[in-house]
Structure formats: C-alpha cells, structure tokens
Write a protein that holds these residues in place. Structure first.
Motif, mmCIF file in Angstrom:
data_model
loop_
_atom_site.group_PDB
_atom_site.id
_atom_site.type_symbol
_atom_site.label_atom_id
_atom_site.label_comp_id
_atom_site.label_asym_id
_atom_site.label_seq_id
_atom_site.Cartn_x
_atom_site.Cartn_y
_atom_site.Cartn_z
ATOM 1 N N ALA A 206 0.812 -1.225 0.000
ATOM 2 C CA ALA A 206 0.000 0.000 0.000
ATOM 3 C C ALA A 206 0.845 1.275 0.000
ATOM 4 O O ALA A 206 0.337 2.358 -0.294
ATOM 5 C CB ALA A 206 -0.943 -0.006 1.200
ATOM 6 N N SER A 207 2.148 1.150 0.320
ATOM 7 C CA SER A 207 2.999 2.348 0.344
ATOM 8 C C SER A 207 3.582 2.670 -1.019
ATOM 9 O O SER A 207 4.053 3.780 -1.250
ATOM 10 C CB SER A 207 4.172 2.143 1.304
ATOM 11 O OG SER A 207 3.696 1.908 2.580
ATOM 12 N N ILE B 74 2.902 3.772 -3.918
ATOM 13 C CA ILE B 74 1.913 4.468 -4.744
ATOM 14 C C ILE B 74 2.447 5.844 -5.122
ATOM 15 O O ILE B 74 3.252 6.431 -4.403
ATOM 16 C CB ILE B 74 0.557 4.616 -3.996
ATOM 17 C CG1 ILE B 74 0.796 5.204 -2.604
ATOM 18 C CG2 ILE B 74 -0.168 3.277 -3.922
ATOM 19 C CD1 ILE B 74 -0.467 5.539 -1.848
ATOM 20 N N ASN C 247 2.878 8.938 -2.865
ATOM 21 C CA ASN C 247 4.044 8.978 -1.983
ATOM 22 C C ASN C 247 5.270 9.560 -2.681
ATOM 23 O O ASN C 247 6.301 9.752 -2.062
ATOM 24 C CB ASN C 247 4.396 7.571 -1.479
ATOM 25 C CG ASN C 247 3.558 7.188 -0.265
ATOM 26 O OD1 ASN C 247 2.742 7.980 0.197
ATOM 27 N ND2 ASN C 247 3.773 5.992 0.234
HETATM 28 C C1 LIG Z 1 2.730 5.929 1.565
HETATM 29 O O1 LIG Z 1 1.333 5.714 1.508
HETATM 30 C C2 LIG Z 1 0.802 4.880 2.488
HETATM 31 C C3 LIG Z 1 -0.659 4.627 2.178
HETATM 32 O O2 LIG Z 1 -1.347 5.822 1.946
HETATM 33 C C4 LIG Z 1 1.058 5.454 3.858
HETATM 34 O O3 LIG Z 1 0.505 4.604 4.857
HETATM 35 C C5 LIG Z 1 2.553 5.607 4.047
HETATM 36 O O4 LIG Z 1 2.850 6.184 5.271
HETATM 37 C C6 LIG Z 1 3.172 6.394 2.932
HETATM 38 N N1 LIG Z 1 4.624 6.336 3.032
HETATM 39 C C7 LIG Z 1 5.417 7.359 2.815
HETATM 40 C C8 LIG Z 1 6.880 7.102 2.932
HETATM 41 O O5 LIG Z 1 5.001 8.461 2.532
#
Ligand SMILES: *[C@@H]1O[C@H](CO)[C@@H](O)[C@H](O)[C@H]1NC(C)=O
Ligand SMILES: *[C@@H]1O[C@H](CO)[C@@H](O)[C@H](O)[C@H]1NC(C)=O
Ligand SMILES: *[C@@H]1O[C@H](CO)[C@@H](O)[C@H](O)[C@H]1NC(C)=O
Ligand SMILES: *[C@@H]1O[C@H](CO)[C@@H](O)[C@H](O)[C@H]1NC(C)=O
Length: 328
Positions: A106-107, A109, A112
């Motif tokens: 899920a991360s 994406i 991010n």
């Molecule tokens: C990336 O996205 C996920 C899901 O939305 C989130 O939980 C996570 O903290 C994010 N990671 C970063 C490194 O931004």
C-alpha cells in the motif's frame, strides 16, 4: 580447388552457427515474454511473478518507463495524482490516482512520490523503477527485441524473439507492451521534411522569440507546445481536423485538457493566436525565397490572418500523436 576449400569452410562456419543458435534456443525458454517495461509491462510482470509463472521482460533501455524521461516534452503529466482525499479506502483513493500500479504494498503508490496534482514526469520514472526493483521483477535491460516470429519447436508453436545481439528466446506467449512510442508522421505530404516534430523540438521558450509558428495538430501535445511558446512567439497558428475536442465537454481524458488549453482563451479573446480546421493530410509545405515555410495548397477557408500565412512561418511543428511500433 580454392573454391572447394572455401565451400567446405563456409559449410563448417554455418554448422557452427547453427549449433550456437540451437544452444541459445535450448538455453532460453519462457512461458511469457513481455516486450517493454513501461507501466503495462511492469504491471503484467508483477502479476505473472505473483502467480509463479516463468516470465521475462525485455527492455531496450537501461531503465523502466524510459518513455517518460522524454515525454511529455514539457514534463508535466496529465494524469491526476490526488494525494489528499479525506478517505482511507484504498479503492476510493485509487480512483483519484491515475498513475499508480496495482500491488499488495500500500505504500508503493504515486502519491508517496509527488504532492502535485499533475506530477513532474521524472517522478513517474522514479516510481516505476522503484516498483520494478521492489518486486525484483525479471527485467532484462538493454535488450531490444528486433524481430518476433512464430516457429515450430518440439511439435508446438512458439514465439521466437531475437534481440539486437541476435540472442534468441522462445516463448509460449508473447506480450508486446511497447505502448504508443513512435511519432506519427503523415505519409505523402510534400515538404514534410521542412517541419520539425514534438519529439525533437526545443523546449526553451526563448528559442521561439519573435517567430511565427504553425503547429500541426490540436491534441494535448499540440496545446502543450502552444502553451509553452505562446508568450515568446509572435504569431501562433494551429491546424487540426474536425475542430478542438475539449475534455471538459467530451468527458474523455484523452481529449484536450484544461491544463493545456490556455491558448484557446487567447484565441477567443482575439489576440495573435489562431486555430483552424484543416485536414493535414491534404496539406503541403514549400520554402519561400527568404527561408520561411509556407503551407500550400491553401485549401481551408479558415480565419487565420492571411498575410502571415502568405509570407510563411519561421517554424512548422508536427504534434500529431504517436503510433504503435509495428516493425517487429
Ligand atoms: C505511503 O502511503 C501509504 C498509504 O497511503 C502510507 O501509509 C505511508 O505512510 C506512505 N509512506 C510514505 C513514505 O510516505
Ligand atoms: C513497500 O514499499 C516501500 C516503498 O518502496 C518499501 O519501503 C517497503 O519496504 C515495502 N514494504 C514491504 C512490506 O515490502
Ligand atoms: C502514398 O503514395 C504512394 C505512391 O504515390 C501510394 O502508393 C500510397 O498509397 C500513398 N499512401 C497513402 C497513405 O496515401
Ligand atoms: C534558453 O535559450 C536562451 C537563448 O538561447 C539561453 O540564453 C538560455 O540559457 C536557455 N535556457 C535554458 C534553460 O537552456
């Protein structure tokens, strides 16, 4: 005598070659072969890997998603990246994220990678390569598939892929995911060589200072180009067939998007820009004695300022879209 020796030698060389080819064929056998590691190829590879299939991706460049290192030329993606939706539902969020690939991480994406609603294209390239590495997808870089043919092998029909080093791979399933990568240049147009293409134009607006420019095409790449040079060029004309289709009225994301269409404003407000309905296939171009480019024959009854059209343009730019690579 000499001839006989030569003949024997060439037969030996041929036999050697054949055995080498045979060896390569027996070495490389895959159930699935994917050509191209853009978004489509990567997504396919992810699910094949997940399903434990024997697959390989051939990528001609040294990285994945290399199309996006060059396109869009002015580097702003058109695909929505809505990072903040107020919702935690991944399915809902994906609807407002047009760039991310599917995966069980899920991360991993696009939101991010960029906060921008229309991200910089470099961010997509970074994302796609992280995706490829994260899942250790089986991608063979620097491998340009130049020919695909069908062969009989052990009583089965297989696809034979040959790369630029003449290495052969046999596959049960061939998936070509090279996308629309070849600029479309209309055939049989006199003087088309006087024009330049979206693929190679300068993206430095200063290079258009004080010029009269004709853009062929009225899609997103045409409007992206127009928008980038409209503040520096003198006159900007655009030719297209069947009128401008705005995404805001057609609801189709491939039509001209508001983010690119500021030029329409200046046209409607009667400044120096002009849009014309004209079938490009019926046009031709000639060089004038003072090295300008004139479009002829003049078939349209458009309302472009005639003195500019008559004296010619400094540049004619093709923004006519892309087509599939068919020659493999
Ligand atoms: C990336 O996205 C996920 C899901 O939305 C989130 O939980 C996570 O903290 C994010 N990671 C970063 C490194 O931004
Ligand atoms: C998911 O992807 C992120 C970003 O690439 C990475 O840091 C993280 O380790 C991954 N998580 C899992 C469980 O693989
Ligand atoms: C282009 O011209 C050639 C030769 O005149 C002709 O054979 C061909 O059909 C034309 N192609 C198109 C797309 O008009
Ligand atoms: C754009 O072109 C101008 C004039 O040729 C030049 O001075 C400038 O450095 C260029 N800008 C970039 C970013 O290359």
């Amino acid at each position: 005598m000499k001839k006989n020796i030569l003949l024997t030698l060439s037969i030996l060389v041929l036999l050697e070659l054949l055995s080498m080819i045979q060896a390569q064929i027996t070495l490389k056998l895959y159930k699935y072969c994917i050509v191209g590691s853009g978004p489509g190829g990567l997504q396919m590879a992810y699910f094949l890997k997940k399903a434990n299939r024997k697959y390989i991706v051939f990528e001609k460049n040294k990285i994945s998603g290399s199309f996006f290192t060059h396109y869009p030329r002015h580097r702003q993606l058109l695909s929505v990246n809505k990072k903040f939706t107020g919702a935690k539902n991944a399915e809902f969020n994906l609807r407002h994220d047009w760039n991310s690939l599917l995966s069980d991480n899920a991360s991993l994406i696009m939101p991010n990678y960029s906060d921008k609603y229309y991200p910089h294209a470099d961010e997509l390239v970074r994302y796609l390569n992280d995706y490829a590495n994260q899942f250790k997808l089986n991608i063979q870089y620097d491998t340009n598939i130049v020919r695909i043919s069908r062969v009989h092998y052990k009583k089965k029909i297989k696809f034979k892929m040959m790369d630029q080093r003449n290495t052969l791979t046999l596959c049960d399933v061939a998936i070509v995911s090279t996308g629309l990568s070849v600029p479309y240049i209309p055939p049989n147009i006199t003087g088309i060589d006087l024009t330049e293409g979206y693929e190679s134009i300068s993206t430095n607006a200063s290079d258009y200072e004080g010029q009269s420019v004709l853009i062929l095409g009225q899609g997103n790449s045409a409007f992206e180009t127009a928008q980038a040079i409209s503040s520096t060029c003198n006159f900007l004309h655009m030719h297209g067939r069947g009128g401008v289709r705005l995404a805001t009225s057609t609801h189709y994301i491939g039509d001209v998007r508001a983010v690119n269409s500021k030029v329409i404003d200046s046209y409607q407000l009667k400044t120096l820009d002009g849009l014309n309905e004209q079938d490009i296939r019926k046009m031709g171009f000639v060089k004038t004695p003072d090295n300008r480019i004139k479009d002829c024959p003049k078939t349209s009854k458009g309302d472009l300022e005639d003195d500019i059209r008559n004296s010619g343009y400094d540049r004619v730019i093709r923004c006519l879209g892309f087509q599939v690579l068919l020659k493999i």
